[in-house]
Design an enzyme around this catalytic site. Structure first.
Site, short mmCIF file in Angstrom:
data_model
loop_
_atom_site.label_atom_id
_atom_site.label_comp_id
_atom_site.label_asym_id
_atom_site.label_seq_id
_atom_site.Cartn_x
_atom_site.Cartn_y
_atom_site.Cartn_z
N THR A 120 0.94 -1.36 0.01
CA THR A 120 0.01 0.11 -0.13
C THR A 120 0.80 1.31 -0.14
O THR A 120 1.96 1.05 0.54
CB THR A 120 -1.01 -0.02 1.44
OG1 THR A 120 -1.47 1.15 1.39
CG2 THR A 120 -0.15 -0.16 2.30
N TYR A 144 -1.81 -0.19 10.40
CA TYR A 144 -2.13 -0.71 9.03
C TYR A 144 -0.66 -0.56 8.12
O TYR A 144 -0.25 -1.72 7.45
CB TYR A 144 -3.44 -0.13 8.43
CG TYR A 144 -3.37 -0.58 6.90
CD1 TYR A 144 -3.72 -1.94 6.72
CD2 TYR A 144 -3.35 0.24 6.02
CE1 TYR A 144 -3.77 -2.21 5.17
CE2 TYR A 144 -3.52 0.03 4.46
CZ TYR A 144 -3.67 -1.36 4.36
OH TYR A 144 -3.78 -1.63 2.83
N1 LIG Z 1 -8.58 -1.10 -1.08
C1 LIG Z 1 -7.63 -0.19 -1.24
O1 LIG Z 1 -7.55 0.87 -1.71
C2 LIG Z 1 -6.32 -0.85 -0.94
C3 LIG Z 1 -5.13 0.18 -1.08
C4 LIG Z 1 -4.02 -0.68 -0.93
C5 LIG Z 1 -3.76 -1.95 -0.60
N2 LIG Z 1 -4.87 -2.64 -0.15
C6 LIG Z 1 -4.82 -4.02 0.02
O2 LIG Z 1 -5.42 -4.89 -0.77
C7 LIG Z 1 -5.81 -6.07 -0.21
C8 LIG Z 1 -7.27 -6.31 -0.64
O3 LIG Z 1 -8.15 -5.18 -0.19
P1 LIG Z 1 -9.69 -5.20 -0.28
O4 LIG Z 1 -9.88 -3.68 -0.30
O5 LIG Z 1 -10.09 -6.19 -1.54
O6 LIG Z 1 -10.18 -5.70 0.86
P2 LIG Z 1 -11.37 -6.81 1.35
O7 LIG Z 1 -11.79 -6.63 2.75
O8 LIG Z 1 -12.63 -6.49 0.59
O9 LIG Z 1 -10.69 -8.09 1.12
C9 LIG Z 1 -9.95 -8.94 1.93
C10 LIG Z 1 -10.28 -10.25 1.88
O10 LIG Z 1 -9.38 -11.06 2.76
C11 LIG Z 1 -10.17 -11.91 3.28
N3 LIG Z 1 -9.31 -12.06 4.61
C12 LIG Z 1 -9.08 -11.26 5.83
N4 LIG Z 1 -8.45 -11.89 6.66
C13 LIG Z 1 -8.01 -13.31 6.18
C14 LIG Z 1 -7.60 -14.30 6.86
N5 LIG Z 1 -6.71 -14.25 8.21
N6 LIG Z 1 -7.57 -15.57 6.21
C15 LIG Z 1 -8.16 -15.58 5.13
N7 LIG Z 1 -8.84 -14.66 4.40
C16 LIG Z 1 -8.77 -13.39 5.20
C17 LIG Z 1 -11.53 -11.35 3.94
O11 LIG Z 1 -12.53 -12.11 3.87
C18 LIG Z 1 -11.65 -10.62 2.27
O12 LIG Z 1 -12.29 -11.77 1.49
C19 LIG Z 1 -5.52 -5.89 1.30
O13 LIG Z 1 -4.39 -6.71 1.58
C20 LIG Z 1 -5.52 -4.35 1.50
O14 LIG Z 1 -4.58 -4.12 2.46
C21 LIG Z 1 -6.22 -2.13 -0.38
#
Ligand SMILES: NC(=O)c1ccc[n+]([C@@H]2O[C@H](COP(=O)([O-])OP(=O)(O)OC[C@H]3O[C@@H](n4cnc5c(N)ncnc54)[C@H](O)[C@@H]3O)[C@@H](O)[C@H]2O)c1
Length: 335
Positions: A120, A144
């Protein structure tokens, strides 16, 4: 028996992971979704098998990698709410950091050494310059971002010691939705700017909070670099192809190089929908930097990545199309 190479997608039932599963399928891979559904959606899993599992369960990870003969892991599973991470850091270090350590342990046991991390822009903290380069100092200002930065450091050691090929893709603000309209951004609670503003527009939440208008930015509100989720997914497939060729990986920004303020986003939403988002001004939130905009040059040079869908109108249009489907209007009058 599936003759496509299998890729384990942790968090494949989430927002970005599900879009990557679709992109992997379209690129000829078999995306195996590994998710505990803590924030994910069962109905987002459409492009490959589902394994209900937790990344903290290293033995289950190993068994899954062996069963599906997995060639690489894309790791999206994490908690990712900045404010929550400030209030409850242990939750973030246990799931994001300790969870990733267990996942990597399971991978080593299974002999799988190709890895792509959802990192991120939050690893940079208060970057204090216009365009952020990968070589800039990483000083995250919330748990985070720190959890992701710690994982990047772990991966650097694992590359050297165990021969992992590992890309850390530092997304800036993921946004928009797939053109099919069947997957998109949906959380409970929803804290991300664009979906939250759209929920306020539709009356699903009373109003939209702008957190701070006294930042050192052109209109005083925080500036972010918004990248379409379809572009993020394409970048993952490009990184995977390099790993399959033996690339060692590295850390890369995924952004556009252009920042938009909160007020500019609200204006774009008003333009697309023809309606003003009801808004209230609140003080700054702990852990929110003023400005985060990526220099996308390294991803272009190494991954051959170009953001093709990340212009603001496309982001807002696809997000709005998805949003109207995910949160149907309560009354015809409010449409
Ligand atoms: N959304 C953004 O703008 C953004 C920006 C930078 C980085 N990210 C990173 O991208 C990734 C995905 O983000 P997102 O927005 O799709 O989030 P999201 O919450 O929609 O997806 C995360 C998924 O991981 C699963 N999960 C969480 N902990 C788990 C575990 N211990 N075991 C198995 N499954 C687990 C959840 O059920 C969910 O399906 C994350 O790592 C987040 O940090 C997101």
């Amino acid at each position: 028996m599936n003759d496509r190479p299998s890729v384990l997608v942790t968090g494949g039932a989430g927002y970005i992971g599900s879009h990557c599963c679709k992109a992997l399928f379209e690129a000829g891979y078999n995306p195996v979704c590994y998710d505990n559904l803590s924030t994910g959606h069962r109905d987002y899993i459409k492009w490959g098998p589902f394994v209900a599992g937790d990344i903290r369960d290293a033995a289950k990870v190993t068994a899954t990698l062996r069963t599906h003969d997995v060639v690489a892991v894309m790791h999206f599973a994490a908690f990712s709410l900045v404010g929550e991470s400030v209030a409850d850091p242990q939750k973030y270090y246990l799931n994001n950091l300790a969870g990733t350590l267990a996942l990597l342990q399971g991978m080593r046991e299974a002999g799988c050494f190709r890895f792509i991390l959802s990192s991120t822009g939050a690893v940079y903290g208060n970057a204090g310059r216009e365009l952020i380069n990968e070589t800039d100092r990483c000083e995250p200002i919330n748990p985070y971002g720190t959890s992701k930065w710690m994982i990047e450091r772990v991966l650097s050691d694992y590359r050297d010691a165990y021969g992992f090929g590992a890309f850390c893709l530092r997304y800036f603000n993921a946004s928009g939705a797939d053109v099919s309209g069947v997957i998109g951004e949906q959380r409970d609670p929803e804290t991300h700017l664009i979906p939250r503003a759209m929920m306020a527009l539709q009356g699903h939440v009373p109003d939209f909070s702008i957190f701070g208008d006294d930042y050192d930015t052109p209109d005083g509100t925080a500036v972010r670099d918004y990248i379409h989720v379809t572009d993020l997914a394409a970048a993952h497939v490009l990184a995977l192809k390099l790993l399959m060729q033996g690339h060692r990986g590295g850390s890369f920004n995924l952004g556009t190089g252009h920042g938009f303020s909160v007020r500019q986003i609200l204006a774009a939403i008003a333009q697309e929908t023809g309606r003003e988002v009801p808004q209230v001004m609140k003080p700054r939130r702990a852990g929110d930097p003023a400005m985060l905009v990526a220099n996308p040059g390294a991803a272009r040079d190494v991954l051959s990545f170009e953001a093709a869908h990340s212009d603001l109108p496309t982001i807002i249009r696809t997000a709005w199309a998805w949003h109207r489907r995910a949160h149907p209007l309560k009354t015809a009058a409010s449409s």
